[in-house]
Structures are given as structure tokens and as C-alpha cells.
Design a protein around this motif. Structure first.
Motif, PDB file in Angstrom:
ATOM      1  N   ALA A  49      -0.694  -0.928  16.907  1.00 51.06           N
ATOM      2  CA  ALA A  49      -0.208  -0.982  15.523  1.00 51.06           C
ATOM      3  C   ALA A  49      -0.923  -2.068  14.726  1.00 51.06           C
ATOM      4  CB  ALA A  49       1.302  -1.209  15.506  1.00 51.06           C
ATOM      5  N   LYS A  50      -1.113  -3.220  15.333  1.00 49.87           N
ATOM      6  CA  LYS A  50      -1.798  -4.315  14.625  1.00 49.87           C
ATOM      7  C   LYS A  50      -3.257  -3.971  14.340  1.00 49.87           C
ATOM      8  CE  LYS A  50       1.166  -8.112  15.916  1.00 49.87           C
ATOM      9  NZ  LYS A  50       1.307  -9.430  16.503  1.00 49.87           N
ATOM     10  N   SER A  51      -3.916  -3.331  15.289  1.00 50.76           N
ATOM     11  CA  SER A  51      -5.312  -2.928  15.072  1.00 50.76           C
ATOM     12  C   SER A  51      -5.412  -1.881  13.967  1.00 50.76           C
ATOM     13  CB  SER A  51      -5.912  -2.369  16.363  1.00 50.76           C
ATOM     14  OG  SER A  51      -6.037  -3.366  17.334  1.00 50.76           O
ATOM     15  N   ILE A  52      -4.469  -0.945  13.970  1.00 52.91           N
ATOM     16  CA  ILE A  52      -4.461   0.101  12.937  1.00 52.91           C
ATOM     17  C   ILE A  52      -4.186  -0.528  11.573  1.00 52.91           C
ATOM     18  CG2 ILE A  52      -3.177   2.116  12.112  1.00 52.91           C
ATOM     19  CD1 ILE A  52      -2.762   2.711  15.230  1.00 52.91           C
ATOM     20  N   GLU A  53      -3.220  -1.426  11.519  1.00 52.78           N
ATOM     21  CA  GLU A  53      -2.891  -2.097  10.256  1.00 52.78           C
ATOM     22  C   GLU A  53      -4.091  -2.880   9.724  1.00 52.78           C
ATOM     23  OE1 GLU A  53       0.812  -4.621   8.509  1.00 52.78           O
ATOM     24  OE2 GLU A  53       0.005  -5.299  10.437  1.00 52.78           O
ATOM     25  N   LYS A  54      -4.781  -3.570  10.613  1.00 53.95           N
ATOM     26  CA  LYS A  54      -5.968  -4.334  10.211  1.00 53.95           C
ATOM     27  C   LYS A  54      -7.033  -3.404   9.632  1.00 53.95           C
ATOM     28  CE  LYS A  54      -9.443  -7.483  12.042  1.00 53.95           C
ATOM     29  NZ  LYS A  54      -9.975  -8.143  13.234  1.00 53.95           N
TER      30      LYS A  54
ATOM     31  N   MET B  84       0.843  -1.167   0.000  1.00 58.67           N
ATOM     32  CA  MET B  84       0.000   0.000   0.000  1.00 58.67           C
ATOM     33  C   MET B  84       0.896   1.240   0.000  1.00 58.67           C
ATOM     34  SD  MET B  84      -2.635   1.424   2.960  1.00 58.67           S
ATOM     35  CE  MET B  84      -3.267  -0.171   3.283  1.00 58.67           C
ATOM     36  N   LYS B  85       0.482   2.239  -0.744  1.00 56.96           N
ATOM     37  CA  LYS B  85       1.201   3.505  -0.823  1.00 56.96           C
ATOM     38  C   LYS B  85       0.487   4.541   0.041  1.00 56.96           C
ATOM     39  CE  LYS B  85       4.142   2.397  -4.118  1.00 56.96           C
ATOM     40  NZ  LYS B  85       5.566   2.432  -3.981  1.00 56.96           N
ATOM     41  N   VAL B  86       1.295   5.449   0.589  1.00 59.21           N
ATOM     42  CA  VAL B  86       0.766   6.550   1.386  1.00 59.21           C
ATOM     43  C   VAL B  86       0.944   7.825   0.576  1.00 59.21           C
ATOM     44  CG1 VAL B  86       1.029   7.879   3.514  1.00 59.21           C
ATOM     45  CG2 VAL B  86       1.385   5.405   3.544  1.00 59.21           C
ATOM     46  N   ILE B  87      -0.134   8.595   0.489  1.00 62.69           N
ATOM     47  CA  ILE B  87      -0.077   9.890  -0.175  1.00 62.69           C
ATOM     48  C   ILE B  87       0.232  10.922   0.910  1.00 62.69           C
ATOM     49  CG2 ILE B  87      -1.290  11.592  -1.573  1.00 62.69           C
ATOM     50  CD1 ILE B  87      -3.218   9.201  -2.345  1.00 62.69           C
TER      51      ILE B  87
ATOM     52  N   ASP C 265       4.628   2.064   6.004  1.00 59.05           N
ATOM     53  CA  ASP C 265       5.597   1.493   6.927  1.00 59.05           C
ATOM     54  C   ASP C 265       5.007   1.529   8.338  1.00 59.05           C
ATOM     55  OD1 ASP C 265       7.767   0.721   8.453  1.00 59.05           O
ATOM     56  OD2 ASP C 265       9.102   2.308   7.737  1.00 59.05           O
ATOM     57  N   LEU C 266       4.604   0.373   8.831  1.00 58.12           N
ATOM     58  CA  LEU C 266       3.955   0.288  10.142  1.00 58.12           C
ATOM     59  C   LEU C 266       4.888   0.739  11.263  1.00 58.12           C
ATOM     60  CD1 LEU C 266       1.292  -0.511  11.496  1.00 58.12           C
ATOM     61  CD2 LEU C 266       2.206  -2.825  11.743  1.00 58.12           C
ATOM     62  N   SER C 267       6.181   0.587  11.078  1.00 55.72           N
ATOM     63  CA  SER C 267       7.113   1.006  12.134  1.00 55.72           C
ATOM     64  C   SER C 267       7.049   2.513  12.368  1.00 55.72           C
ATOM     65  CB  SER C 267       8.540   0.572  11.807  1.00 55.72           C
ATOM     66  OG  SER C 267       9.051   1.283  10.709  1.00 55.72           O
ATOM     67  N   ARG C 268       6.699   3.276  11.351  1.00 51.84           N
ATOM     68  CA  ARG C 268       6.565   4.728  11.524  1.00 51.84           C
ATOM     69  C   ARG C 268       5.385   5.050  12.438  1.00 51.84           C
ATOM     70  NH1 ARG C 268       8.689   8.192   6.753  1.00 51.84           N
ATOM     71  NH2 ARG C 268       7.552   9.688   7.998  1.00 51.84           N
ATOM     72  N   ILE C 269       4.325   4.268  12.350  1.00 47.04           N
ATOM     73  CA  ILE C 269       3.181   4.468  13.238  1.00 47.04           C
ATOM     74  C   ILE C 269       3.566   4.106  14.662  1.00 47.04           C
ATOM     75  CG2 ILE C 269       0.877   3.602  13.819  1.00 47.04           C
ATOM     76  CD1 ILE C 269       0.327   3.512  10.797  1.00 47.04           C
ATOM     77  N   ARG C 270       4.275   2.994  14.826  1.00 48.57           N
ATOM     78  CA  ARG C 270       4.743   2.603  16.167  1.00 48.57           C
ATOM     79  C   ARG C 270       5.581   3.715  16.790  1.00 48.57           C
ATOM     80  NH1 ARG C 270       6.127  -2.292  13.374  1.00 48.57           N
ATOM     81  NH2 ARG C 270       4.655  -3.953  13.874  1.00 48.57           N
ATOM     82  N   THR C 271       6.508   4.249  15.999  1.00 50.34           N
ATOM     83  CA  THR C 271       7.399   5.306  16.492  1.00 50.34           C
ATOM     84  C   THR C 271       6.623   6.562  16.869  1.00 50.34           C
ATOM     85  OG1 THR C 271       9.226   4.464  15.141  1.00 50.34           O
ATOM     86  CG2 THR C 271       9.384   6.753  15.890  1.00 50.34           C
ATOM     87  N   SER C 272       5.678   6.961  16.054  1.00 45.37           N
ATOM     88  CA  SER C 272       4.930   8.179  16.350  1.00 45.37           C
ATOM     89  C   SER C 272       4.025   8.007  17.573  1.00 45.37           C
ATOM     90  CB  SER C 272       4.143   8.669  15.130  1.00 45.37           C
ATOM     91  OG  SER C 272       3.283   7.688  14.649  1.00 45.37           O
ATOM     92  N   ILE C 273       3.459   6.822  17.753  1.00 46.86           N
ATOM     93  CA  ILE C 273       2.656   6.559  18.953  1.00 46.86           C
ATOM     94  C   ILE C 273       3.565   6.601  20.182  1.00 46.86           C
ATOM     95  CG2 ILE C 273       1.353   4.800  20.213  1.00 46.86           C
ATOM     96  CD1 ILE C 273       0.192   3.937  17.475  1.00 46.86           C
TER      97      ILE C 273
END
Length: 87
Positions: free
Chosen positions: A42-47, A1-4, A14-22
Motif C-alpha cells: 500500500a505504501k509503495s502504491i501510494e508513493k 486526490m480524487k479518483v475517477i 482512500d488507501l484502505s480500499r486498496i489494502r482491502t482489495s489486495i
């Protein structure tokens, strides 16, 4: 998946970026989350994002997913700091 991104650039999700920001938002809020909490979030957000079923997704929508999940799991203050920093 791409992020705009806000400036229009496309970037690989990149899920690790979400982990880091949280993690940063929780530190800023003086309510540090443990690794297990961050991983569950992170897993819930990814789902949720996978259920969105799009090839690309705007960063603002990802932010809304993160905020909703933080609040849903009882981390309202962390959500406020995350939103303020738009990390």
C-alpha cells in the motif's frame, strides 16, 4: 486526490480500499498476505500515485499501479486474482 470511477463519478482517494482489495485477492488466491506485506504494498502504491502528480486519477490507472507493484514484489498469483476481480 480524487479518483475517477468507471461510471465517471469522483471519489476521494482512500488507501484502505486498496489494502482491502489486495487482502481479498490474496485470500481468493489462497495465498493470504500478512499485514506487513499489505502495508508495504500500500505504501509503495501510494508513493507511486503521489509521483503521478495529478489532482485526479482514473481508477484503471490505480489498478495498473496495484498490479505492477504486486508483480514487482513477487505476488504474481495475487496480481492475477486482483486483475480478474478488478476489486
Amino acid at each position: 486526490m480524487k479518483v475517477i470511477k468507471r461510471d465517471g463519478r469522483l471519489q476521494e482517494f482512500d488507501l484502505s480500499r486498496i489494502r482491502t482489495s489486495i487482502d481479498r485477492a490474496s485470500d481468493d488466491a489462497n495465498q493470504p498476505l500478512n499485514e506487513s506485506d499489505i502495508e508495504n504494498l500500500a505504501k509503495s502504491i501510494e508513493k507511486g500515485l503521489k509521483n503521478y502528480q495529478k489532482d485526479s486519477i482514473h481508477s484503471d490507472i490505480i489498478q495498473k499501479f496495484v498490479l505492477r507493484e504486486l508483480e514487482k514484489q513477487g505476488f504474481k498469483i495475487v496480481a492475477e486474482y486482483y486483475n480478474q476481480g478488478k476489486v
